[in-house]
Design an enzyme around this catalytic site. Structure first.
Site, PDB file in Angstrom:
ATOM      1  N   ARG A   1      40.877  89.176  18.922  1.00  0.00           N
ATOM      2  CA  ARG A   1      41.420  89.407  20.402  1.00  0.00           C
ATOM      3  C   ARG A   1      43.173  88.821  19.969  1.00  0.00           C
ATOM      4  NH1 ARG A   1      36.994  86.064  23.890  1.00  0.00           N
ATOM      5  NH2 ARG A   1      35.107  87.312  23.000  1.00  0.00           N
TER       6      ARG A   1
ATOM      7  N   ASP B   1      45.818  87.511  22.603  1.00  0.00           N
ATOM      8  CA  ASP B   1      46.263  87.048  23.975  1.00  0.00           C
ATOM      9  C   ASP B   1      47.235  87.703  24.753  1.00  0.00           C
ATOM     10  OD1 ASP B   1      44.467  85.033  24.176  1.00  0.00           O
ATOM     11  OD2 ASP B   1      45.611  83.414  23.445  1.00  0.00           O
TER      12      ASP B   1
ATOM     13  N   TYR C   1      49.880  85.929  10.446  1.00  0.00           N
ATOM     14  CA  TYR C   1      50.502  86.073  11.583  1.00  0.00           C
ATOM     15  C   TYR C   1      51.982  85.565  11.499  1.00  0.00           C
ATOM     16  CZ  TYR C   1      46.672  86.588  15.085  1.00  0.00           C
ATOM     17  OH  TYR C   1      45.579  86.835  16.003  1.00  0.00           O
TER      18      TYR C   1
ATOM     19  N   ARG D   1      50.078  79.158  17.599  1.00  0.00           N
ATOM     20  CA  ARG D   1      50.886  78.736  18.617  1.00  0.00           C
ATOM     21  C   ARG D   1      50.786  77.314  18.719  1.00  0.00           C
ATOM     22  NH1 ARG D   1      49.287  82.384  23.520  1.00  0.00           N
ATOM     23  NH2 ARG D   1      50.614  80.775  24.769  1.00  0.00           N
TER      24      ARG D   1
END
Lengths: 248, 248
Positions: free
Chosen positions: B50, B52, B110, B201
């Protein structure tokens, strides 16, 4: 009275162009409102030229005059703090007395961005014209060279403009595909002493016909010679156009 | 039944993340609705993980199964014709029987993008975290190296996740400033066998404290050792994060 030269960038997507219009969100109205807040009086702002609804700028030049005592540095910070997130002030300089952003400009450079991937380019979708068909960028470049120099560009001028002359000088016109991995992007850059209304977008629409193989490489030269707007290609969408630079 | 592997890109700005949620615009719901239109039956789509709300993807992998007779090429064209302009299908491949986008993934990469110019970056504003203060990217890079390898990353895991283990292996972590003229942009790339909830993050928020000079270069190693979320830096904004790649 002091004269200032601002260099600003804007994302034209959510603006009805540069120029003030009642009940519309325009760059001029947005900027003038913020200048008034900062300097405490009405300040007419003049851009080097109007950009149309949806057209972007990497470096538009804006002039204004004010008796403000703020330094350029303070103005820069205050403007960026107050402006919305789709306008940014890149620099503030004090300009010679009488500086006029339109009259004093001697040249401008625009870029038009096309993406010819079969796959939609989503991250840059508001800054490109997506054509789902491979274009012959080299043929477009060769065809474009006929527009270099001083000509009457009436064929590439949309109605609605009030100009005394349609003669302009294009000192540079280039069509190039970016190197991989961005080779689905074609940049058309045009530099001239001035531009007629919708001139870049009409030239791009004309060159794209060549790029698609629907017109010969010699066709843009014929369009130019015709001096009639209806013979040129369609006006390309505003979103692909960005004002790169204004020279003084 | 045939199995398919889609590689898709999306601009997460206007989505409430990947996963289906009632009354929300999600990537999963949008994609499943289009798949149903094209294939004529309900098709559950599974992403490699998933993302966000607000997180983007340059190449997310999605698996689904269908008895459809459409070729991958036809599916690609039909999907791109029907999907909204913030999702794009980059490729459609037929996958081995039983292909599962989550279980079969062996690694992911990422990127997190920071802009540390004092001038707002307007064209990329939805894809960056703008910090109006110059960061020490080299100190951030050195500090980040302590996170390489196999560790318990509990300090970088937000509450709300259901995981049996917080141990992951980071095989690459790099902080680099782009060369001019894009040198106001810092890319933090992290590649691992898997990621905990909000892990990138939280790492970015921690490294930024180092980049601002508010924490020593050795601090991220201490945060890691503490195995407690509250000692790490703030969770950086979703908009700067993009899923670059999923490996199988």
């Amino acid at each position: 009275m002091r004269f200032f030269k601002l260099t600003i960038a804007y994302d034209g997507t959510n603006f009805a162009g540069w120029q003030f219009q009642p009940h519309q969100r325009t760059i001029q109205a947005t900027l003038e409102a913020v200048l008034k807040t900062i300097c405490g009086h009405d300040i007419p702002a003049t851009a080097s030229g109007r950009t149309d609804s949806g057209v972007h700028a990497l470096a538009q030049v804006v002039g204004f005059a004010s008796p403000t005592r703020h330094t350029p540095r303070v103005l820069l910070q205050a403007l960026n703090a107050e402006l919305p997130d789709d306008i940014s002030v890149l620099s503030v300089e004090e300009a010679p007395e009488g500086f006029h952003a339109i009259r004093d400009a001697v040249g401008k450079r625009y870029r038009y961005v096309i993406n010819d991937s079969r796959v939609p380019e989503i991250f840059r979708r508001k800054y490109i014209w997506q054509i789902f068909r491979r274009l012959d960028d080299e043929a477009m470049h060769r065809a474009a060279q006929a527009l270099r120099g001083t000509h009457d560009f009436s064929s590439f001028e949309s109605a609605g403009a009030e100009r005394t002359s349609s003669v302009r000088t294009i000192c540079d016109i280039e069509v190039r595909r970016l190197p991989p991995p961005r080779d689905m992007e074609i940049h058309i850059e045009i530099e001239a002493d001035g531009f007629l209304y919708n001139m870049v977008r009409a030239i791009v629409g004309t060159l794209v016909r060549v790029g698609k193989g629907r017109a010969a490489e010699t066709w843009p030269a014929e369009v130019l010679a015709a001096r009639e707007r209806r013979v040129a290609g369609e006006t390309s969408p505003a979103m692909g156009l960005v004002l790169l630079r204004v020279d003084y």
